[in-house]
Write a protein that holds these residues in place. Structure first.
Motif, PDB file in Angstrom:
ATOM      1  N   ILE A 150      -5.547   5.691   1.386  1.00  0.00           N
ATOM      2  CA  ILE A 150      -4.725   4.481   1.429  1.00  0.00           C
ATOM      3  C   ILE A 150      -4.968   3.719   0.130  1.00  0.00           C
ATOM      4  O   ILE A 150      -6.091   3.288  -0.151  1.00  0.00           O
ATOM      5  N   LYS A 151      -3.935   3.575  -0.670  1.00  0.00           N
ATOM      6  CA  LYS A 151      -4.060   2.937  -1.976  1.00  0.00           C
ATOM      7  C   LYS A 151      -3.434   1.550  -1.959  1.00  0.00           C
ATOM      8  O   LYS A 151      -2.330   1.367  -1.455  1.00  0.00           O
ATOM      9  N   SER A 153      -4.162  -6.337  -2.227  1.00  0.00           N
ATOM     10  CA  SER A 153      -4.134  -5.266  -1.232  1.00  0.00           C
ATOM     11  C   SER A 153      -5.416  -4.447  -1.270  1.00  0.00           C
ATOM     12  O   SER A 153      -5.964  -4.070  -0.228  1.00  0.00           O
ATOM     13  N   TYR A 154      -5.919  -4.164  -2.471  1.00  0.00           N
ATOM     14  CA  TYR A 154      -7.157  -3.401  -2.589  1.00  0.00           C
ATOM     15  C   TYR A 154      -8.330  -4.185  -1.995  1.00  0.00           C
ATOM     16  O   TYR A 154      -9.218  -3.609  -1.354  1.00  0.00           O
ATOM     17  N   ALA A 155      -8.322  -5.523  -2.173  1.00  0.00           N
ATOM     18  CA  ALA A 155      -9.373  -6.359  -1.589  1.00  0.00           C
ATOM     19  C   ALA A 155      -9.366  -6.247  -0.069  1.00  0.00           C
ATOM     20  O   ALA A 155     -10.423  -6.173   0.568  1.00  0.00           O
ATOM     21  N   LYS A 156      -8.178  -6.221   0.517  1.00  0.00           N
ATOM     22  CA  LYS A 156      -8.101  -6.089   1.979  1.00  0.00           C
ATOM     23  C   LYS A 156      -8.556  -4.706   2.435  1.00  0.00           C
ATOM     24  O   LYS A 156      -9.166  -4.563   3.497  1.00  0.00           O
ATOM     25  N   LEU A 157      -8.293  -3.681   1.634  1.00  0.00           N
ATOM     26  CA  LEU A 157      -8.779  -2.343   1.977  1.00  0.00           C
ATOM     27  C   LEU A 157     -10.306  -2.307   1.921  1.00  0.00           C
ATOM     28  O   LEU A 157     -10.950  -1.679   2.774  1.00  0.00           O
ATOM     29  N   ILE A 202       0.827  -1.203   0.000  1.00  0.00           N
ATOM     30  CA  ILE A 202       0.000   0.000   0.000  1.00  0.00           C
ATOM     31  C   ILE A 202       0.862   1.254   0.000  1.00  0.00           C
ATOM     32  O   ILE A 202       2.066   1.209   0.246  1.00  0.00           O
ATOM     33  N   GLN A 203       0.212   2.365  -0.281  1.00  0.00           N
ATOM     34  CA  GLN A 203       0.815   3.671  -0.069  1.00  0.00           C
ATOM     35  C   GLN A 203      -0.218   4.566   0.592  1.00  0.00           C
ATOM     36  O   GLN A 203      -1.424   4.414   0.365  1.00  0.00           O
ATOM     37  N   VAL A 204       0.242   5.476   1.437  1.00  0.00           N
ATOM     38  CA  VAL A 204      -0.651   6.375   2.155  1.00  0.00           C
ATOM     39  C   VAL A 204      -0.365   7.798   1.696  1.00  0.00           C
ATOM     40  O   VAL A 204       0.787   8.251   1.703  1.00  0.00           O
TER      41      VAL A 204
END
Length: 286
Positions: free
Chosen positions: A188-189, A195-199, A177-179
């Motif tokens: 939060i990307k 990673s997007y699924a977890k977000l 991710i990046q913030v």
């Protein structure tokens, strides 16, 4: 036994077995209502072991969707006596329905009652689409159900979630991710699909926990208002413990955020560790 078996670490006192069949109520290659019938027959066909789990405080449920049907079994560790979760899965019969004529007829009666109950709050068209109309239900044939099961057997997926399985350190390496600082929000990307699924999952569980305002998921990432971010960070352990219970109780809902065919095949939802990863990136902005 299906060849498509996945064993995933899941930090909970609850062991979960999820059986996914590649047929649903929109499947074009089977008769109307047969996916729903097969959902019922799998449960009846395996009720000896499922009944023991239920008697010991566990539970199970079946769901027929557009393109798949799933049976989910929840059990507190050792609900099934000394049997392990692996032995439980080996004992589940998914190849053929070995039911008496009376068992099959009794299950048809159960489905007919379900049809009448659904009619109280749903349109007849929707019910007919999902489970068949009453004339179709009365004509269901166990040989046809067995034929369908035999054809899809090799494509059935069995996913086993338990803290008995070793947690992989690669799980958090995949949370890339990046913030970004966007005035009143942090954005939060997720740098990959996983990673997007977890977000998305973080957004969903926080919403269900009561964070209705100040958190939203958009195509470019998770937006968190800074005051909400500070509140979560300050109470992280308490929130993480509550979310662990929430995810366990509503597992079927939340695990849909993950594609089990991804290479990693992980469901390591540890909110505490994920938020610490986010916090580390946020601190680097200062």
């Amino acid at each position: 036994m299906s060849k498509n078996i996945y064993k995933l670490f899941y930090d909970s006192q609850i062991d979960i077995v999820k059986i996914i069949l590649p047929i649903g109520f929109d499947s074009q290659n089977i008769g109307r209502g047969y996916a729903h019938l097969i959902e019922h027959l799998i449960i009846r066909n395996n009720y000896d072991i499922l009944g023991k789990i239920e008697f010991s405080g566990g539970w199970f449920n079946g769901t027929t969707r557009e393109n798949n049907t799933e049976i989910v079994i929840y059990s507190v560790s050792n609900d099934y006596g000394s049997t392990t979760i692996d032995e439980l899965v080996k004992s589940i019969e998914l190849y053929k329905f070995n039911l008496t004529k009376k068992d099959f007829e009794d299950e048809i009666e159960v489905i007919k009652k379900e049809y009448k109950t659904l009619m109280m709050n749903n349109s007849q068209h929707d019910i007919n689409q999902r489970i068949g109309d009453l004339s179709q239900i009365c004509k269901f044939d166990i040989d046809e159900a067995n034929s369908i099961l035999e054809k899809v057997h090799e494509k059935i997926k069995i996913i086993m979630f338990s803290k008995r399985y070793i947690k992989s350190n690669s799980s958090f390496r995949c949370f890339d991710i990046q913030v970004l600082d966007a005035n009143k929000d942090y954005i939060i990307k997720g740098n990959n699909k996983y990673s997007y699924a977890k977000l998305k999952l973080i957004s969903s569980v926080l919403f269900d926990e009561g964070y209705v305002d100040g958190i939203k998921i958009l195509n470019d990432g998770l937006y968190v208002e800074k005051n909400i971010y500070k509140n979560i960070t300050a109470n992280l352990k308490n929130i993480a413990n509550r979310l662990k219970i929430l995810v366990s109780l509503s597992f079927s809902k939340y695990n849909l955020y993950f594609d089990i065919d991804d290479e990693e095949k992980k469901f390591d939802f540890d909110f505490y560790e994920l938020w610490r990863e986010i916090s580390a990136k946020e601190k680097s902005l200062r």
